[in-house]
Design an enzyme around this catalytic site. Sequence first.
Site, PDB file in Angstrom:
ATOM      1  N   GLU A 167      -0.608  -8.052   5.499  1.00 43.45           N
ATOM      2  CA  GLU A 167      -0.251  -8.160   6.922  1.00 43.45           C
ATOM      3  C   GLU A 167      -1.478  -8.062   7.830  1.00 43.45           C
ATOM      4  OE1 GLU A 167       0.107  -5.656   4.996  1.00 43.45           O
ATOM      5  OE2 GLU A 167      -0.217  -3.764   6.058  1.00 43.45           O
ATOM      6  N   HIS A 215      -3.299  -5.098   1.775  1.00 41.83           N
ATOM      7  CA  HIS A 215      -2.559  -5.258   3.040  1.00 41.83           C
ATOM      8  C   HIS A 215      -2.490  -6.717   3.471  1.00 41.83           C
ATOM      9  CE1 HIS A 215      -2.108  -1.053   4.381  1.00 41.83           C
ATOM     10  NE2 HIS A 215      -3.197  -0.852   3.668  1.00 41.83           N
ATOM     11  N   CYS A 249       0.826  -1.209   0.000  1.00 41.21           N
ATOM     12  CA  CYS A 249       0.000   0.000   0.000  1.00 41.21           C
ATOM     13  C   CYS A 249       0.866   1.267   0.000  1.00 41.21           C
ATOM     14  CB  CYS A 249      -0.994  -0.063   1.156  1.00 41.21           C
ATOM     15  SG  CYS A 249      -2.422   0.985   0.852  1.00 41.21           S
TER      16      CYS A 249
HETATM   17  N1  GLN Z   1      -3.459   6.199   0.586  1.00 41.18           N
HETATM   18  C1  GLN Z   1      -2.361   6.097   1.502  1.00 41.18           C
HETATM   19  C2  GLN Z   1      -1.177   6.914   1.009  1.00 41.18           C
HETATM   20  O1  GLN Z   1      -1.272   7.615   0.085  1.00 41.18           O
HETATM   21  C3  GLN Z   1      -1.958   4.653   1.654  1.00 41.18           C
HETATM   22  C4  GLN Z   1      -3.012   3.922   2.411  1.00 41.18           C
HETATM   23  C5  GLN Z   1      -2.517   2.688   3.084  1.00 41.18           C
HETATM   24  O2  GLN Z   1      -1.320   2.417   3.192  1.00 41.18           O
HETATM   25  N2  GLN Z   1      -3.457   1.933   3.584  1.00 41.18           N
HETATM   26  O3  GLN Z   1      -0.140   6.855   1.583  1.00 41.18           O
END
Ligand code: GLN
EC number: 4.3.3.6
Length: 197
Positions: A177, A175, A84
Amino acid sequence: MQAGVIAVQGDVAEHAAAVENAAAAHGEPAEVVEVRDAGIVPDCDVLLMPGGESTTISRLIRREGIDEEIREHVANGKPVLATCAGLIVCSRDAKDDRVDALGLVDASVDRNAFGRQKDSFEAKVPVDGLDDPFHAVFIRAPLIDEVGPGVEVLATVDGRPVAVRDGPVVATAFHPELTDDPRIHDLAFFPEREVVA
Ligand code: GLN
């Protein structure tokens, strides 16, 4: 195996547990270290770049000089799992001046393209290399909108890449994790090894 979790911000404890579970399944205990300062990454065999806020993670790893160590780690062919916000930081282009994209995954991303927090969703996603679909949790997830020729797309949702491999780096928009399924950590860190337990 020494596993470093980039711990300047984000969901660090969950990654630590997931890499420990994946390593235990191979009979190879992982020693997890939290990386907040320079000087630790060079001793790590594998790295985890967690979810969180990419603008914050980017600013802090740069301020601490950890960014160059991560680049060096990948240049040495050592594995990274980026999830992410981690994917955003590792990308070639995050289309946001506040993110100093490390260019470790040859892909451009749109931050938050899957919507705001309330639009987060879960899906059973087939992943190359896994026998059964992976329960993927998406939270304000980035959209991978373009990948370079050397990038292997491991999973898609609605035809969009959500998990990719670029050399030693595996990156996911979701995610892994946040579930107790260590198979993505396994894919990133033990790609060719048999499960012994
Ligand atoms: N949208 C977030 C960002 O721009 C990332 C979101 C996440 O890691 N769950 O950093």
